[in-house]
Design a protein around this motif. Structure first.
Motif, mmCIF file in Angstrom:
data_model
loop_
_atom_site.group_PDB
_atom_site.id
_atom_site.type_symbol
_atom_site.label_atom_id
_atom_site.label_comp_id
_atom_site.label_asym_id
_atom_site.label_seq_id
_atom_site.Cartn_x
_atom_site.Cartn_y
_atom_site.Cartn_z
ATOM 1 N N MET A 128 29.968 50.981 36.547
ATOM 2 C CA MET A 128 29.435 50.347 35.332
ATOM 3 C C MET A 128 30.523 49.478 34.727
ATOM 4 O O MET A 128 31.657 49.923 34.616
ATOM 5 C CB MET A 128 29.061 51.467 34.353
ATOM 6 N N CYS A 129 30.172 48.259 34.361
ATOM 7 C CA CYS A 129 31.193 47.362 33.808
ATOM 8 C C CYS A 129 31.787 47.963 32.532
ATOM 9 O O CYS A 129 31.116 48.692 31.803
ATOM 10 C CB CYS A 129 30.590 46.012 33.439
ATOM 11 N N GLY A 130 33.024 47.615 32.270
ATOM 12 C CA GLY A 130 33.672 48.056 31.037
ATOM 13 C C GLY A 130 34.284 46.856 30.334
ATOM 14 O O GLY A 130 34.859 45.975 30.971
ATOM 15 N N ILE A 131 34.135 46.842 29.009
ATOM 16 C CA ILE A 131 34.675 45.738 28.212
ATOM 17 C C ILE A 131 35.698 46.284 27.238
ATOM 18 O O ILE A 131 35.476 47.340 26.636
ATOM 19 C CB ILE A 131 33.537 45.095 27.372
ATOM 20 N N VAL A 132 36.791 45.560 27.056
ATOM 21 C CA VAL A 132 37.677 45.844 25.928
ATOM 22 C C VAL A 132 38.142 44.524 25.320
ATOM 23 O O VAL A 132 38.217 43.512 26.016
ATOM 24 C CB VAL A 132 38.927 46.692 26.308
ATOM 25 N N GLY A 133 38.427 44.582 24.050
ATOM 26 C CA GLY A 133 38.949 43.395 23.374
ATOM 27 C C GLY A 133 39.946 43.829 22.322
ATOM 28 O O GLY A 133 39.825 44.923 21.749
ATOM 29 N N TYR A 134 40.948 42.990 22.076
ATOM 30 C CA TYR A 134 41.956 43.313 21.057
ATOM 31 C C TYR A 134 42.154 42.114 20.140
ATOM 32 O O TYR A 134 42.283 40.975 20.603
ATOM 33 C CB TYR A 134 43.292 43.673 21.726
ATOM 34 N N HIS A 135 42.197 42.407 18.831
ATOM 35 C CA HIS A 135 42.458 41.360 17.835
ATOM 36 C C HIS A 135 43.372 41.992 16.804
ATOM 37 O O HIS A 135 42.950 42.835 16.020
ATOM 38 C CB HIS A 135 41.119 40.922 17.204
ATOM 39 N N GLY A 136 44.660 41.648 16.868
ATOM 40 C CA GLY A 136 45.589 42.317 15.940
ATOM 41 C C GLY A 136 46.902 41.588 15.869
ATOM 42 O O GLY A 136 46.932 40.349 15.935
ATOM 43 N N ARG A 137 47.998 42.368 15.782
ATOM 44 C CA ARG A 137 49.309 41.732 15.606
ATOM 45 C C ARG A 137 50.232 41.961 16.789
ATOM 46 O O ARG A 137 51.281 41.362 16.901
ATOM 47 C CB ARG A 137 49.981 42.308 14.364
#
Ligand code: F6R
Length: 606
Positions: free
Chosen positions: A1-10
């Motif tokens: 199953m595909c997996g997604i991650v995303g990061y928005h920070g410092r």
């Protein structure tokens, strides 16, 4: 199953995202990719293979930015390859996606007519193209994403970035996605384990939520841009629990995933209103010439074939021969050039099933695979393939692969029936209406899992179980007994109920509990007579039927009621409580449920 991650920070996004991808590895995948926003543009790297291969490719490269997306891909459209791996970038738009875009062929065609070119075989690639189209027409980033999403049918969780923008947008419909809320940072992820090391505060998004993260802030809207409020929840999972989505074992998780696995297997293939079933790229030879169908497989997949035989013969009136692959390959079966040979395998790597396919191909016949793993040997080397979109099955005991295989047989039966003129649009529509109800029915069964657990716990001390069923539910009990023996190590035998008096009745006494699957069809009364014979001999009976029987209930030890459906689809429902019963017995006995002794997930040797 595909997996997604995303990061928005410092902090630096690259290492955080790679670490998160590693935590998603348990979901199963065939390729991985990452996109980092850096110096006004989004830089991408993709690799077929493991997250470690991706890491080796980028660890010495300059990937410095504090916003990024990453993805592990489980191929559904297009073989596993770097070209098909995510992220997909079109113009200045970068997208990662989990799910299936049902109308992607239609969209792709119309985008091609607008002069757009596609570089992958994925359904996903239509998404960045659509967004770019709306940007070209003057929409801003947020509006372009919203308008593009409105064009999509199917299931999706997506993450989107744009060159030169600090904004990350994510959205979900029928595929899982959550937002992790950390200190001075937001993350998106397909599930909590990916990011549980950074935060335990989550927003579990709902369908049609769009998340906009920009300037260190996050807001959620609906598809029309109206603000939506979602609660932040704190979870107290351990890493291991989180990895299995809170379930104790993968097998239990996979049993509970069946409503979704079925839905995904049906998506894009059934046209209820038109009374039609559609399969891509089957390239079947002239089906009017078929005189016999062969269904060949091993283990659980073989049980699905037995069910396929029942439904095909009843509806298509074509003789079907089922064979265990290890027998088929050596017995030189009498094949006619117009026969259709269907090979079924979850993994697509089972040595005996592959050898059977080779035997058939040597004789010049068309081979059709029903398979769960895209790009597997069986799926590549057969002439045609229909995928079950069950997602990766990690528990060794097969569960969601089985129910999705039966659903494919059902759709194929309708498809062939229409092509051969034995079923018309009304017949197909009626059948599809019932098929569509199944995810809902399975959910109802799963809600009663506590009742099954009680039966399991109270009876797990028995050394033997006998399973009885008839007609299309004879294979169901074969499968139920297989589940019990392989994970709990309790000996279990399954018989066609009518055979009981021809031998197994000799085994019955107070130490031989009987599991009976018998919906109220034409043989129900006869099975009740078998039950009476068992009770007279002091055997315990657990009855699984589709409406409460006031006469039988006081006589048997437990009655479990399964929702009603049509004959052909009964096994998809009646196997679920049997899977649960096997699971709970094994779990309470303390066996290694996900990796039972002596068994392998993929039997690649003879
Ligand atoms: C039982 C089980 C096995 C497999 C069999 C075929 O729970 O998992 O019996 O069904 O080894 O495997 P596939 O379907 O991968 O060909």
């Amino acid at each position: 199953m595909c997996g997604i991650v995303g990061y928005h920070g410092r902090e630096g996004a690259r290492d955080i995202l790679i670490d998160a991808l590693r935590r998603l590895e348990y979901r199963g995948y065939d390729s991985a990719g990452i996109a980092i926003s850096q110096d006004g543009s989004v830089k991408i790297a993709r690799k077929q293979g493991k997250v470690s291969d991706l890491w080796n490719a980028i660890c010495n490269e300059n990937f410095e930015g504090s916003m990024g997306l990453a993805h592990t891909r489980w191929a559904t459209h297009g073989v596993p390859s770097e070209r098909n791996a995510h992220p997909h970038k079109v113009g200045d738009i970068t997208v990662v996606h989990n799910g299936i875009i049902e109308n992607y062929l239609e969209l792709k065609e119309s985008l091609k007519q607008d002069g757009r070119t596609f570089v992958s075989d994925t359904d996903t690639e239509v998404i960045p193209h659509l967004i770019v189209n709306y940007l070209d027409k003057g929409s801003d980033f947020e509006e372009a994403v919203r308008l593009a999403l409105k064009r999509l049918k199917g299931s999706y969780a997506i993450g989107v970035m744009r060159d030169g923008s600090d904004t990350m947008i994510a959205a979900k419909k029928e595929s899982p996605l959550l937002v992790g809320v950390g200190k001075d940072e937001f993350m998106i992820a397909s599930d909590a384990p990916a990011i549980i090391n950074r935060t335990n505060s989550f927003i579990f998004l709902e369908d049609n939520d769009i998340v906009i993260i920009t300037n260190g802030e996050m807001r959620i809207t609906d598809f029309d841009g109206a603000a939506v409020n979602r609660e932040i929840k704190t979870v107290q999972w351990t890493g291991a629990m989180a990895e299995k989505g809170g379930y104790r074992h993968f097998m239990l998780k996979e049993i509970f995933e069946q409503p979704r696995a079925l839905t995904e297997t049906l998506i894009g293939r059934i046209r209820e209103e038109e009374g039609d079933v559609v399969f891509e790229d089957l390239n079947l030879p002239d089906v009017s010439k078929i005189r016999k169908i062969w269904m060949v497989a091993c283990g659980t997949s073989y049980h699905a074939c037995l069910i396929g035989k029942n439904m095909f013969e009843a509806n298509l009136r074509i003789p079907v021969e089922t064979d265990i692959a290890s027998e088929f390959r050596y017995r030189d079966p009498i094949l006619d050039k117009d026969d259709l040979v269907i090979l079924v395998s979850q993994s697509g790597e089972t040595a005996d099933t592959i050898a059977a396919m080779k035997e058939v191909k040597k004789k010049g016949l068309y081979t059709l695979a029903i398979c769960n793993v895209l790009g597997s040997t069986l799926s590549r080397d057969s002439h045609g393939v229909i995928y079950t979109h069950a997602g990766p099955e990690i528990g060794v005991a097969s569960t969601k692969a089985f129910t999705t295989q039966i659903s494919v047989f059902f759709m194929l039966m309708l498809y062939l029936g229409k092509l051969r003129g034995v079923l018309d649009g009304d017949d197909v529509r009626r059948h599809l209406t019932e098929l569509k109800k199944l995810p809902h029915h399975i959910t109802a069964i799963l809600k009663s899992s506590a009742a099954i657990e009680e039966i399991a716990q109270a009876n797990m001390h028995y050394g033997h179980f006998l399973y009885l069923g008839r007609g299309i539910n004879f294979p169901t009990v074969l499968e139920g007994a297989l589940k019990l023996k392989e994970i709990s190590y309790i000996h279990a035998e399954a018989y066609a109920a009518g055979e009981m008096k021809h031998g197994p009745i000799a085994l019955i006494d107070e130490n031989m509990p009987i599991v009976v699957v018998s919906p109220k069809d034409q043989t129900y009364k006869k099975t009740c007579s078998n039950i009476e014979e068992v009770i007279t001999r002091r055997g315990k009976v657990f009855l699984f039927t589709d409406s409460f029987d006031h006469d039988m209930a006081p006589k048997v030890n437990a009655v479990f009621v399964i929702p009603e459906t049509i004959y052909e689809l009964q096994p998809i429902l009646s196997i679920v409580p049997l899977q649960l019963m096997a699971y709970y017995m094994a779990n309470h006995l303390g066996t290694d449920v996900d990796q039972p002794r002596n068994l392998a997930k993929s039997v690649t040797v003879e």
